[in-house]
Design a protein around this motif. Structure first.
Motif, PDB file in Angstrom:
ATOM      1  N   LEU A   1      43.966 -17.544  -2.793  1.00 31.91           N
ATOM      2  CA  LEU A   1      43.292 -17.779  -4.075  1.00 31.91           C
ATOM      3  C   LEU A   1      44.099 -18.792  -4.862  1.00 31.91           C
ATOM      4  N   ASP A   2      43.439 -19.790  -5.395  1.00 30.60           N
ATOM      5  CA  ASP A   2      44.080 -20.843  -6.164  1.00 30.60           C
ATOM      6  C   ASP A   2      44.500 -20.293  -7.518  1.00 30.60           C
ATOM      7  N   THR A   3      45.679 -20.695  -8.005  1.00 23.28           N
ATOM      8  CA  THR A   3      46.160 -20.190  -9.282  1.00 23.28           C
ATOM      9  C   THR A   3      45.940 -21.188 -10.413  1.00 23.28           C
ATOM     10  N   ASP A   4      45.206 -22.270 -10.152  1.00 21.50           N
ATOM     11  CA  ASP A   4      44.895 -23.236 -11.196  1.00 21.50           C
ATOM     12  C   ASP A   4      44.081 -22.586 -12.305  1.00 21.50           C
TER      13      ASP A   4
ATOM     14  N   THR B   1      34.842  -6.858 -12.134  1.00 24.30           N
ATOM     15  CA  THR B   1      34.917  -8.230 -11.646  1.00 24.30           C
ATOM     16  C   THR B   1      34.317  -8.325 -10.245  1.00 24.30           C
ATOM     17  N   SER B   2      33.800  -9.502  -9.948  1.00 19.64           N
ATOM     18  CA  SER B   2      33.276  -9.749  -8.601  1.00 19.64           C
ATOM     19  C   SER B   2      34.404 -10.264  -7.727  1.00 19.64           C
ATOM     20  N   ALA B   3      34.156 -10.272  -6.444  1.00 15.97           N
ATOM     21  CA  ALA B   3      35.069 -10.951  -5.529  1.00 15.97           C
ATOM     22  C   ALA B   3      34.897 -12.452  -5.738  1.00 15.97           C
TER      23      ALA B   3
ATOM     24  N   VAL C   1      34.007 -19.355  -7.563  1.00 16.85           N
ATOM     25  CA  VAL C   1      33.343 -18.777  -8.726  1.00 16.85           C
ATOM     26  C   VAL C   1      33.507 -17.266  -8.661  1.00 16.85           C
ATOM     27  N   PHE C   2      33.773 -16.668  -9.803  1.00 19.87           N
ATOM     28  CA  PHE C   2      33.747 -15.209  -9.863  1.00 19.87           C
ATOM     29  C   PHE C   2      33.239 -14.791 -11.229  1.00 19.87           C
TER      30      PHE C   2
ATOM     31  N   PRO D   1      40.929 -22.250 -14.845  1.00 20.32           N
ATOM     32  CA  PRO D   1      39.503 -22.494 -14.610  1.00 20.32           C
ATOM     33  C   PRO D   1      39.095 -23.885 -15.084  1.00 20.32           C
ATOM     34  N   VAL D   2      38.211 -24.514 -14.323  1.00 22.44           N
ATOM     35  CA  VAL D   2      37.656 -25.805 -14.739  1.00 22.44           C
ATOM     36  C   VAL D   2      36.670 -25.575 -15.878  1.00 22.44           C
ATOM     37  N   HIS D   3      35.930 -24.484 -15.790  1.00 25.36           N
ATOM     38  CA  HIS D   3      34.948 -24.177 -16.834  1.00 25.36           C
ATOM     39  C   HIS D   3      34.743 -22.673 -16.904  1.00 25.36           C
ATOM     40  N   VAL D   4      34.485 -22.161 -18.083  1.00 19.32           N
ATOM     41  CA  VAL D   4      34.203 -20.743 -18.289  1.00 19.32           C
ATOM     42  C   VAL D   4      32.870 -20.652 -19.033  1.00 19.32           C
TER      43      VAL D   4
END
Length: 72
Positions: free
Chosen positions: A1-4, A61-63, A48-49, A6-9
């Motif tokens: 899983l990337d730790t960056d 939360t979703s996977a 996306v989650f 979020p690009v957008h919320v």
């Protein structure tokens, strides 16, 4: 899983969720066309989650789901 970061919320009110809810044999689902605005992804695959916080503060939360995005 990337730790960056979020690009957008996207955030939705209870009323917005209720308007988009559909019930299937698997349960309740939501169908949204999400706009990136100025936050266009720089890669063609994004993760996306979803996270739901109930009025009482419970969190579900979703996977994470990796999807391919294409330019319009």
């Amino acid at each position: 899983l990337d730790t960056d970061q979020p690009v957008h919320v996207w955030r939705f009110t209870a009323e917005e969720l209720a308007a988009q809810a559909t019930t299937t044999s698997l349960g309740i689902g939501y169908d949204f066309a999400l706009s990136w605005g100025a936050d266009v992804p720089r890669k063609n695959r994004v993760t996306v989650f979803a996270r739901y916080t109930s009025p009482t503060g419970s969190v579900v939360t979703s996977a994470p789901n990796v999807i391919t995005v294409t330019s319009p």
